[in-house]
Motif scaffolding. Sequence first.
Motif, PDB file in Angstrom:
ATOM      1  N   VAL A  12       0.791  -1.260  -0.020  1.00  0.00           N
ATOM      2  CA  VAL A  12      -0.112  -0.013  -0.022  1.00  0.00           C
ATOM      3  C   VAL A  12       0.675   1.349   0.150  1.00  0.00           C
ATOM      4  CG1 VAL A  12      -0.298   0.017   2.624  1.00  0.00           C
ATOM      5  CG2 VAL A  12      -2.099   1.126   1.439  1.00  0.00           C
ATOM      6  N   ALA A  13       0.324   2.295  -0.791  1.00  0.00           N
ATOM      7  CA  ALA A  13       1.130   3.725  -0.690  1.00  0.00           C
ATOM      8  C   ALA A  13       0.139   4.703  -0.386  1.00  0.00           C
ATOM      9  CB  ALA A  13       1.500   3.900  -1.944  1.00  0.00           C
ATOM     10  N   ARG A  53      10.444   5.331  -5.086  1.00  0.00           N
ATOM     11  CA  ARG A  53      11.461   3.784  -5.398  1.00  0.00           C
ATOM     12  C   ARG A  53      10.901   2.859  -4.481  1.00  0.00           C
ATOM     13  NH1 ARG A  53      14.305   4.958  -9.496  1.00  0.00           N
ATOM     14  NH2 ARG A  53      15.486   6.715  -9.816  1.00  0.00           N
ATOM     15  N   PRO A  54      10.837   3.224  -2.971  1.00  0.00           N
ATOM     16  CA  PRO A  54      10.468   2.188  -2.180  1.00  0.00           C
ATOM     17  C   PRO A  54       9.252   1.282  -2.352  1.00  0.00           C
ATOM     18  CG  PRO A  54      11.193   3.962  -0.880  1.00  0.00           C
ATOM     19  CD  PRO A  54      11.171   4.496  -2.091  1.00  0.00           C
ATOM     20  N   HIS A  55       8.296   2.012  -2.887  1.00  0.00           N
ATOM     21  CA  HIS A  55       6.950   1.359  -3.161  1.00  0.00           C
ATOM     22  C   HIS A  55       7.217   0.406  -4.296  1.00  0.00           C
ATOM     23  CE1 HIS A  55       2.790   0.574  -3.755  1.00  0.00           C
ATOM     24  NE2 HIS A  55       2.992   0.897  -5.297  1.00  0.00           N
ATOM     25  N   ARG A  56       7.567   1.295  -5.472  1.00  0.00           N
ATOM     26  CA  ARG A  56       7.790   0.549  -6.821  1.00  0.00           C
ATOM     27  C   ARG A  56       8.796  -0.619  -6.724  1.00  0.00           C
ATOM     28  NH1 ARG A  56       5.470   3.160 -11.620  1.00  0.00           N
ATOM     29  NH2 ARG A  56       6.819   1.874 -12.718  1.00  0.00           N
ATOM     30  N   ASP A 136       0.611   4.309 -19.501  1.00  0.00           N
ATOM     31  CA  ASP A 136       1.686   4.203 -18.620  1.00  0.00           C
ATOM     32  C   ASP A 136       1.421   3.860 -17.208  1.00  0.00           C
ATOM     33  OD1 ASP A 136       4.643   4.814 -17.947  1.00  0.00           O
ATOM     34  OD2 ASP A 136       3.450   6.231 -16.491  1.00  0.00           O
ATOM     35  N   GLY A 137       1.950   3.023 -16.602  1.00  0.00           N
ATOM     36  CA  GLY A 137       1.598   2.702 -15.108  1.00  0.00           C
ATOM     37  C   GLY A 137       2.578   1.452 -14.673  1.00  0.00           C
ATOM     38  N   LEU A 138       2.594   1.073 -13.626  1.00  0.00           N
ATOM     39  CA  LEU A 138       3.392   0.087 -13.014  1.00  0.00           C
ATOM     40  C   LEU A 138       3.006  -1.515 -13.834  1.00  0.00           C
ATOM     41  CD1 LEU A 138       5.699  -1.153 -11.199  1.00  0.00           C
ATOM     42  CD2 LEU A 138       3.899  -1.094  -9.424  1.00  0.00           C
ATOM     43  N   THR A 139       1.547  -1.548 -13.903  1.00  0.00           N
ATOM     44  CA  THR A 139       1.295  -2.803 -14.708  1.00  0.00           C
ATOM     45  C   THR A 139       1.976  -2.890 -15.886  1.00  0.00           C
ATOM     46  OG1 THR A 139      -0.871  -1.797 -15.379  1.00  0.00           O
ATOM     47  CG2 THR A 139      -0.829  -3.036 -13.397  1.00  0.00           C
TER      48      THR A 139
END
Length: 193
Positions: A12-13, A53-56, A136-139
């Motif tokens: 979670v962020a 960066r910590p979340h990703r 664009d996104g993490l997925t």
Amino acid sequence: MLADALHVPLHVATTTRLLIDLNRSIGHPQLFSEVTRSLPKRWREEITDRYYRPHRDAVEAAVAQYIAAGDRVLHIASHSFTPVLNGRKRLADVAWLYDPRRMGERAFAGVWKRCLRRRLPGLRLRRNYPYRGRGDGLTAVLRERYPDEVYLGIELEVNQRFVARGGTAWIELRSAVAASLVQALAATPGVTG
């Protein structure tokens, strides 16, 4: 609630997009908001190192670990969207974003949508709305690394009106989304949360 229902890790962020958008890639024009975009480069780098960066890194490492262990990963990134944007009402209550070229994602989103519709038939349910699932996104980043056979990236979008109202409707929606996800997983061979 989804992680609890499936007994899987939750990443979670709580960082606001007014600081940095954790779902955007480095270099994306909307990575920083209008508020932070004009900050000195060293401050933006500090924000990136401290919040982004910590979340990703944690999510990317978890996905890599499961895939390395031979698992097929279902990655659900949960977001909300504003009911009205630029004066236009958005016509959805819940939506699923996915890459329609990836058969596994498209099929799973369809099954999950049908499962939720059976639980709460009055909801306006959409796919790839109010955004395109290929944006664009993490997925999207993880789709470039992993084929459909081992990685499914679904972004769950919930209309913020439920959150703003709170109460019974919000509780029922959360419960129905979690239960329908469990049901969709049971109906989809080879996919585990």
